[in-house]
Design a protein around this motif. Structure first.
Motif, PDB file in Angstrom:
ATOM      1  N   THR A  21       0.797  -1.225   0.000  1.00  0.00           N
ATOM      2  CA  THR A  21       0.000   0.000   0.000  1.00  0.00           C
ATOM      3  C   THR A  21       0.834   1.282   0.000  1.00  0.00           C
ATOM      4  O   THR A  21       0.429   2.260  -0.627  1.00  0.00           O
ATOM      5  N   PRO A  22       2.011   1.329   0.642  1.00  0.00           N
ATOM      6  CA  PRO A  22       2.792   2.573   0.569  1.00  0.00           C
ATOM      7  C   PRO A  22       3.250   2.948  -0.842  1.00  0.00           C
ATOM      8  O   PRO A  22       3.573   4.103  -1.096  1.00  0.00           O
ATOM      9  N   LEU A  23       3.284   1.975  -1.763  1.00  0.00           N
ATOM     10  CA  LEU A  23       3.687   2.289  -3.130  1.00  0.00           C
ATOM     11  C   LEU A  23       2.717   3.253  -3.796  1.00  0.00           C
ATOM     12  O   LEU A  23       3.111   4.041  -4.642  1.00  0.00           O
ATOM     13  N   GLN A  24       1.432   3.143  -3.453  1.00  0.00           N
ATOM     14  CA  GLN A  24       0.373   3.977  -4.036  1.00  0.00           C
ATOM     15  C   GLN A  24       0.360   3.873  -5.562  1.00  0.00           C
ATOM     16  O   GLN A  24       0.202   4.870  -6.268  1.00  0.00           O
ATOM     17  N   TRP A  25       0.513   2.654  -6.058  1.00  0.00           N
ATOM     18  CA  TRP A  25       0.460   2.406  -7.493  1.00  0.00           C
ATOM     19  C   TRP A  25      -0.963   2.184  -7.941  1.00  0.00           C
ATOM     20  O   TRP A  25      -1.781   1.641  -7.191  1.00  0.00           O
ATOM     21  N   PRO A  26      -1.294   2.545  -9.178  1.00  0.00           N
ATOM     22  CA  PRO A  26      -2.619   2.208  -9.720  1.00  0.00           C
ATOM     23  C   PRO A  26      -2.807   0.683  -9.712  1.00  0.00           C
ATOM     24  O   PRO A  26      -1.847  -0.075  -9.905  1.00  0.00           O
ATOM     25  N   ASP A  27      -4.040   0.246  -9.469  1.00  0.00           N
ATOM     26  CA  ASP A  27      -4.331  -1.186  -9.408  1.00  0.00           C
ATOM     27  C   ASP A  27      -3.877  -1.923 -10.664  1.00  0.00           C
ATOM     28  O   ASP A  27      -3.358  -3.044 -10.581  1.00  0.00           O
ATOM     29  N   ASP A  28      -4.077  -1.326 -11.830  1.00  0.00           N
ATOM     30  CA  ASP A  28      -3.706  -1.986 -13.077  1.00  0.00           C
ATOM     31  C   ASP A  28      -2.199  -2.262 -13.122  1.00  0.00           C
ATOM     32  O   ASP A  28      -1.751  -3.320 -13.564  1.00  0.00           O
ATOM     33  N   VAL A  29      -1.391  -1.323 -12.643  1.00  0.00           N
ATOM     34  CA  VAL A  29       0.056  -1.487 -12.612  1.00  0.00           C
ATOM     35  C   VAL A  29       0.436  -2.546 -11.574  1.00  0.00           C
ATOM     36  O   VAL A  29       1.235  -3.445 -11.854  1.00  0.00           O
ATOM     37  N   LEU A  30      -0.131  -2.443 -10.401  1.00  0.00           N
ATOM     38  CA  LEU A  30       0.157  -3.402  -9.340  1.00  0.00           C
ATOM     39  C   LEU A  30      -0.156  -4.824  -9.789  1.00  0.00           C
ATOM     40  O   LEU A  30       0.639  -5.746  -9.575  1.00  0.00           O
TER      41      LEU A  30
END
Length: 159
Positions: A21-30
């Protein structure tokens, strides 16, 4: 990744893992990067040294011709070219909506992931295909065969 592989972890649970969660990446990227390929040996060889916390992802529109010179990781060198050699086949073996989208819009359904190479080599600012090698290969092949190709959206990770 072991829990995901044995069916114990779906993407909805994966994406809220306190480590991610700390990455704060878009779900599609994650999903495309870490969930789908986090345990991929070639990904680990090519990208294991990157500090994931340093990557900021944005959805960008990229001119189709800009995908032509883009490399992928060294472990998968040549794979984009193999997909580009027969773009019609690689679309045909996908679900029908993929082919319809290529014909109607000249691009893919799901944006691929591109990485600013400064994350790998500070002296190199070109983009590299991280995930979506088939999609980029199909686009290259369609360009070569003069089939409809439009500017395409891609997730771009930059430092």
């Amino acid at each position: 990744m072991a829990r995901r592989e044995d069916g114990g972890l779906n993407f909805d649970r994966f994406r809220v893992d306190p480590v991610l969660t700390p990455l704060q990446w878009p779900d599609d990227v994650l999903e495309q990067f870490l969930f789908d390929h986090g345990d991929n040996a070639s990904f680990m060889r090519d990208y294991g040294g990157i500090d994931l916390r340093q990557i900021i992802w944005q959805l960008e529109t990229i001119p189709a011709a800009d995908f032509e010179p883009m490399p992928t990781g060294a472990s998968d060198a040549g794979c984009i070219e193999s997909y580009a050699a027969d773009p019609v086949y690689w679309v045909k073996v996908r679900p029908p909506e993929v082919g319809r989208h290529w014909e109607d819009h000249g691009t893919w359904l799901r944006p691929p992931l591109l990485l600013d190479r400064r994350l790998l080599d500070p002296a190199d600012s070109r983009l590299q295909v991280l995930e979506g090698r088939t999609r980029v290969g199909v686009l290259r092949g369609r360009l070569r065969e003069q089939l409809r190709v439009a500017p395409a959206q891609a997730w771009v990770g930059r430092p």
